[in-house]
Design a protein around this motif. Sequence first.
Motif, PDB file in Angstrom:
ATOM      1  N   SER A 188      19.114  77.115  21.729  1.00  0.00           N
ATOM      2  CA  SER A 188      18.904  75.770  21.190  1.00  0.00           C
ATOM      3  C   SER A 188      20.050  74.872  21.619  1.00  0.00           C
ATOM      4  N   PRO A 189      19.757  73.625  21.912  1.00  0.00           N
ATOM      5  CA  PRO A 189      20.819  72.698  22.304  1.00  0.00           C
ATOM      6  C   PRO A 189      21.799  72.460  21.150  1.00  0.00           C
ATOM      7  N   ASN A 190      23.074  72.253  21.492  1.00  0.00           N
ATOM      8  CA  ASN A 190      24.057  71.940  20.456  1.00  0.00           C
ATOM      9  C   ASN A 190      23.904  70.480  20.040  1.00  0.00           C
ATOM     10  N   ARG A 191      24.664  70.074  19.035  1.00  0.00           N
ATOM     11  CA  ARG A 191      24.532  68.710  18.504  1.00  0.00           C
ATOM     12  C   ARG A 191      24.788  67.628  19.549  1.00  0.00           C
ATOM     13  N   ALA A 192      25.750  67.848  20.411  1.00  0.00           N
ATOM     14  CA  ALA A 192      26.043  66.851  21.442  1.00  0.00           C
ATOM     15  C   ALA A 192      24.876  66.731  22.426  1.00  0.00           C
ATOM     16  N   ALA A 193      24.295  67.866  22.804  1.00  0.00           N
ATOM     17  CA  ALA A 193      23.145  67.841  23.714  1.00  0.00           C
ATOM     18  C   ALA A 193      21.950  67.187  23.032  1.00  0.00           C
ATOM     19  N   LEU A 194      21.735  67.482  21.743  1.00  0.00           N
ATOM     20  CA  LEU A 194      20.643  66.854  21.004  1.00  0.00           C
ATOM     21  C   LEU A 194      20.849  65.342  20.924  1.00  0.00           C
ATOM     22  N   ALA A 195      22.081  64.931  20.663  1.00  0.00           N
ATOM     23  CA  ALA A 195      22.380  63.496  20.582  1.00  0.00           C
ATOM     24  C   ALA A 195      22.094  62.806  21.914  1.00  0.00           C
ATOM     25  N   ALA A 196      22.417  63.455  23.020  1.00  0.00           N
ATOM     26  CA  ALA A 196      22.159  62.873  24.337  1.00  0.00           C
ATOM     27  C   ALA A 196      20.648  62.755  24.591  1.00  0.00           C
ATOM     28  N   LEU A 197      19.891  63.789  24.217  1.00  0.00           N
ATOM     29  CA  LEU A 197      18.435  63.737  24.384  1.00  0.00           C
ATOM     30  C   LEU A 197      17.827  62.640  23.512  1.00  0.00           C
ATOM     31  N   ILE A 198      18.290  62.547  22.275  1.00  0.00           N
ATOM     32  CA  ILE A 198      17.789  61.519  21.360  1.00  0.00           C
ATOM     33  C   ILE A 198      18.089  60.130  21.912  1.00  0.00           C
ATOM     34  N   ALA A 199      19.289  59.941  22.412  1.00  0.00           N
ATOM     35  CA  ALA A 199      19.657  58.640  22.988  1.00  0.00           C
ATOM     36  C   ALA A 199      18.771  58.301  24.177  1.00  0.00           C
ATOM     37  N   GLU A 200      18.463  59.290  24.999  1.00  0.00           N
ATOM     38  CA  GLU A 200      17.606  59.046  26.165  1.00  0.00           C
ATOM     39  C   GLU A 200      16.178  58.685  25.752  1.00  0.00           C
ATOM     40  N   ALA A 201      15.659  59.381  24.748  1.00  0.00           N
ATOM     41  CA  ALA A 201      14.276  59.139  24.318  1.00  0.00           C
ATOM     42  C   ALA A 201      14.121  57.812  23.586  1.00  0.00           C
ATOM     43  N   THR A 202      15.185  57.350  22.943  1.00  0.00           N
ATOM     44  CA  THR A 202      15.077  56.175  22.073  1.00  0.00           C
ATOM     45  C   THR A 202      15.841  54.961  22.615  1.00  0.00           C
ATOM     46  N   VAL A 203      16.174  54.966  23.885  1.00  0.00           N
ATOM     47  CA  VAL A 203      17.053  53.958  24.463  1.00  0.00           C
ATOM     48  C   VAL A 203      16.579  52.516  24.229  1.00  0.00           C
ATOM     49  N   ASP A 204      15.327  52.221  24.362  1.00  0.00           N
ATOM     50  CA  ASP A 204      14.849  50.846  24.214  1.00  0.00           C
ATOM     51  C   ASP A 204      13.950  50.668  22.993  1.00  0.00           C
ATOM     52  N   CYS A 205      14.170  51.475  21.975  1.00  0.00           N
ATOM     53  CA  CYS A 205      13.293  51.446  20.799  1.00  0.00           C
ATOM     54  C   CYS A 205      13.844  50.514  19.729  1.00  0.00           C
ATOM     55  N   TYR A 206      12.918  49.808  19.085  1.00  0.00           N
ATOM     56  CA  TYR A 206      13.300  48.872  18.033  1.00  0.00           C
ATOM     57  C   TYR A 206      12.888  49.334  16.649  1.00  0.00           C
ATOM     58  N   ASN A 207      12.025  50.369  16.587  1.00  0.00           N
ATOM     59  CA  ASN A 207      11.582  50.884  15.290  1.00  0.00           C
ATOM     60  C   ASN A 207      11.175  52.343  15.448  1.00  0.00           C
ATOM     61  N   ASP A 208      10.828  52.974  14.332  1.00  0.00           N
ATOM     62  CA  ASP A 208      10.471  54.390  14.360  1.00  0.00           C
ATOM     63  C   ASP A 208       9.250  54.663  15.230  1.00  0.00           C
ATOM     64  N   SER A 209       8.286  53.772  15.204  1.00  0.00           N
ATOM     65  CA  SER A 209       7.087  53.948  16.019  1.00  0.00           C
ATOM     66  C   SER A 209       7.440  54.001  17.504  1.00  0.00           C
ATOM     67  N   GLY A 210       8.315  53.126  17.921  1.00  0.00           N
ATOM     68  CA  GLY A 210       8.766  53.128  19.307  1.00  0.00           C
ATOM     69  C   GLY A 210       9.518  54.391  19.661  1.00  0.00           C
ATOM     70  N   CYS A 211      10.298  54.901  18.717  1.00  0.00           N
ATOM     71  CA  CYS A 211      11.044  56.145  18.946  1.00  0.00           C
ATOM     72  C   CYS A 211      10.095  57.322  19.115  1.00  0.00           C
ATOM     73  N   VAL A 212       9.069  57.400  18.275  1.00  0.00           N
ATOM     74  CA  VAL A 212       8.088  58.477  18.396  1.00  0.00           C
ATOM     75  C   VAL A 212       7.420  58.403  19.767  1.00  0.00           C
ATOM     76  N   THR A 213       7.087  57.207  20.200  1.00  0.00           N
ATOM     77  CA  THR A 213       6.479  57.037  21.525  1.00  0.00           C
ATOM     78  C   THR A 213       7.454  57.464  22.620  1.00  0.00           C
ATOM     79  N   GLY A 214       8.735  57.165  22.442  1.00  0.00           N
ATOM     80  CA  GLY A 214       9.745  57.594  23.401  1.00  0.00           C
ATOM     81  C   GLY A 214       9.822  59.105  23.508  1.00  0.00           C
ATOM     82  N   PHE A 215       9.796  59.794  22.370  1.00  0.00           N
ATOM     83  CA  PHE A 215       9.801  61.261  22.386  1.00  0.00           C
ATOM     84  C   PHE A 215       8.518  61.802  23.011  1.00  0.00           C
ATOM     85  N   TYR A 216       7.390  61.190  22.688  1.00  0.00           N
ATOM     86  CA  TYR A 216       6.130  61.621  23.278  1.00  0.00           C
ATOM     87  C   TYR A 216       6.200  61.518  24.806  1.00  0.00           C
TER      88      TYR A 216
END
Length: 106
Positions: free
Chosen positions: A3-31
């Motif tokens: 499993s990725p460590n916290r720093a790796a998870l934070a980097a992935l989260i930042a990449e998926a949510t880079v241009d998101c303005y709300n939770d819906s956009g973040c979910v779409t980013g992860f998708y």
Amino acid sequence: MRSPNRAALAALIAEATVDCYNDSGCVTGFYTMLDEHLELPFQTSSLGTEVTVSGIDLADEHIVVICARGRSRQRIPILDLPLPTPPPAGAQWIEAYRHWLRYVRA
């Protein structure tokens, strides 16, 4: 794969949510990241039954996987999906999404 460590998870989260303005956009980013990086199909077990995870989809602003066994198909929230050992390539995006839902979004 571990499993990725916290720093790796934070980097992935930042990449998926880079241009998101709300939770819906973040979910779409992860998708989008899952759609691009998760290696499909793969085998896993759900409720003690072997299934093939054949796809992912968005349903009511949640990410679901499409599981198949024979002719039967069922959508399961990706949060409830048990990952096989070893997990498929791209599974770190599932872990990042789970982490975001539990700790970042909360």
